[in-house]
Design a protein around this motif. Structure first.
Motif, short mmCIF file in Angstrom:
data_model
loop_
_atom_site.label_atom_id
_atom_site.label_comp_id
_atom_site.label_asym_id
_atom_site.label_seq_id
_atom_site.Cartn_x
_atom_site.Cartn_y
_atom_site.Cartn_z
N LYS A 163 -18.45 11.06 -0.12
CA LYS A 163 -18.42 9.62 0.14
C LYS A 163 -17.81 8.84 -1.01
N VAL A 165 -14.79 7.73 -3.59
CA VAL A 165 -13.34 7.53 -3.50
C VAL A 165 -12.82 7.20 -4.89
N LYS A 193 -2.29 12.07 -8.14
CA LYS A 193 -2.82 12.31 -6.80
C LYS A 193 -2.55 13.75 -6.36
N LYS A 202 -9.98 15.72 -0.83
CA LYS A 202 -9.42 15.26 0.43
C LYS A 202 -8.54 14.03 0.21
N GLU A 203 -7.47 13.96 0.98
CA GLU A 203 -6.51 12.88 0.78
C GLU A 203 -7.13 11.52 1.03
N GLU A 204 -8.09 11.44 1.98
CA GLU A 204 -8.72 10.15 2.26
C GLU A 204 -9.62 9.68 1.13
N GLN A 205 -9.89 10.53 0.17
CA GLN A 205 -10.69 10.13 -0.98
C GLN A 205 -9.85 9.56 -2.12
N LEU A 207 -7.08 6.77 -3.27
CA LEU A 207 -6.36 5.52 -3.00
C LEU A 207 -5.37 5.27 -4.14
N GLN A 240 -14.86 2.41 0.30
CA GLN A 240 -13.77 1.49 -0.02
C GLN A 240 -14.17 0.48 -1.08
N ASN A 247 -1.47 3.66 0.35
CA ASN A 247 -1.34 5.10 0.17
C ASN A 247 0.13 5.48 0.23
#
Length: 248
Positions: A163, A165, A193, A202-205, A207, A240, A247
């Motif tokens: 959870k 980021v 990155k 994970k890429e969604e983690q 920004l 967030q 991104n």
């Protein structure tokens, strides 16, 4: 006349009992079993001799041995039952000990889970407070090797806390063209990155933001100030948390 016959028969009975018990199998029998069979044969022979003469003595002796064997079998059965009861008692104690150990193990496991949860929360809190910079050489976006251990720890924390980021903000010093510095800051962010993604994050983690030369650390224009401007700022937060990201 009967008395004369009786005494030789008694001697024969005792002699026969000794011969019966003197076979190879007598070594494997207990002294008590041998004694019982001797008494049984002798008693049977005497009783048989009194009732039915020589034939009766022999038959009586055989029956005496059989009766003695029954007694021996009963004794052996009783001993086996006692041994079985002893074994069952030992197994019962061992089972009780095993149950106690299992209970202790479960308690330790539960305590470990509580400690791990507390540790995860502490790691999460520390990571959310973490802010650091990855520095770059002039006009370069190559990630220096001495920053990789720091990024390895960051990647491990992100992997253990999905959870969380990380926000990566790229910067460049004021030397050179504005558009070039903007592109350079973007490349620096991508370098950090890509390394985190290679460590399993994970890429969604992740920004990413890039500011070029628009946010210098100092208003001075010395070489030392330029060093601090060539950087990627790393911030960790939960979710967030109102961070705006583009991104790349």
């Amino acid at each position: 006349m009967k008395k004369r016959i009786l005494f030789p028969l008694t001697a024969i009975a005792i002699s026969l009992s000794a011969n019966v018990l003197a076979g190879p199998s007598s070594e494997s029998r207990s002294i008590e079993a041998q004694t019982n069979e001797a008494i049984g044969f002798g008693s049977g022979a005497v009783a048989g001799g009194l009732v039915a003469g020589p034939i009766g003595a022999i038959v009586g002796g055989i029956f005496g041995v059989l009766i003695a064997e029954d007694v021996n079998n009963d004794n052996a059965l009783e001993a086996s039952e006692q041994e079985l009861a002893k074994t069952q008692s030992q197994l019962s104690r061992q089972e009780s000990q095993l149950l106690a150990l299992q209970k202790q193990y479960e308690q330790v496991q539960q305590q470990s889970k509580v400690q791990l949860v507390a540790l995860d929360k502490e790691i999460e809190r520390v990571m959310q407070e973490m802010e650091s910079n990855i520095q770059f050489r002039t006009a370069s976006y190559v990630l220096e090797s001495h920053f990789k251990p720091q990024l390895n720890l960051l990647a491990q924390g992100l992997n253990n806390n999905p959870k969380l980021v990380v926000s990566l903000s790229g910067f460049a010093d004021s030397r050179g063209d504005d558009s070039y510095n903007q592109a350079l800051s973007e490349q620096r962010v991508l370098s950090v990155k890509d390394y985190l993604l290679s460590r399993g994050v994970k890429e969604e983690q992740v920004l990413t933001l890039s500011f070029g030369e628009t946010q210098p650390v100092s208003a001075q224009s010395s070489s030392e100030d330029f060093f601090f401007d060539r950087r990627v700022l790393v911030r960790v937060a939960e979710g967030q948390q109102s961070m705006t990201a583009s991104n790349l």
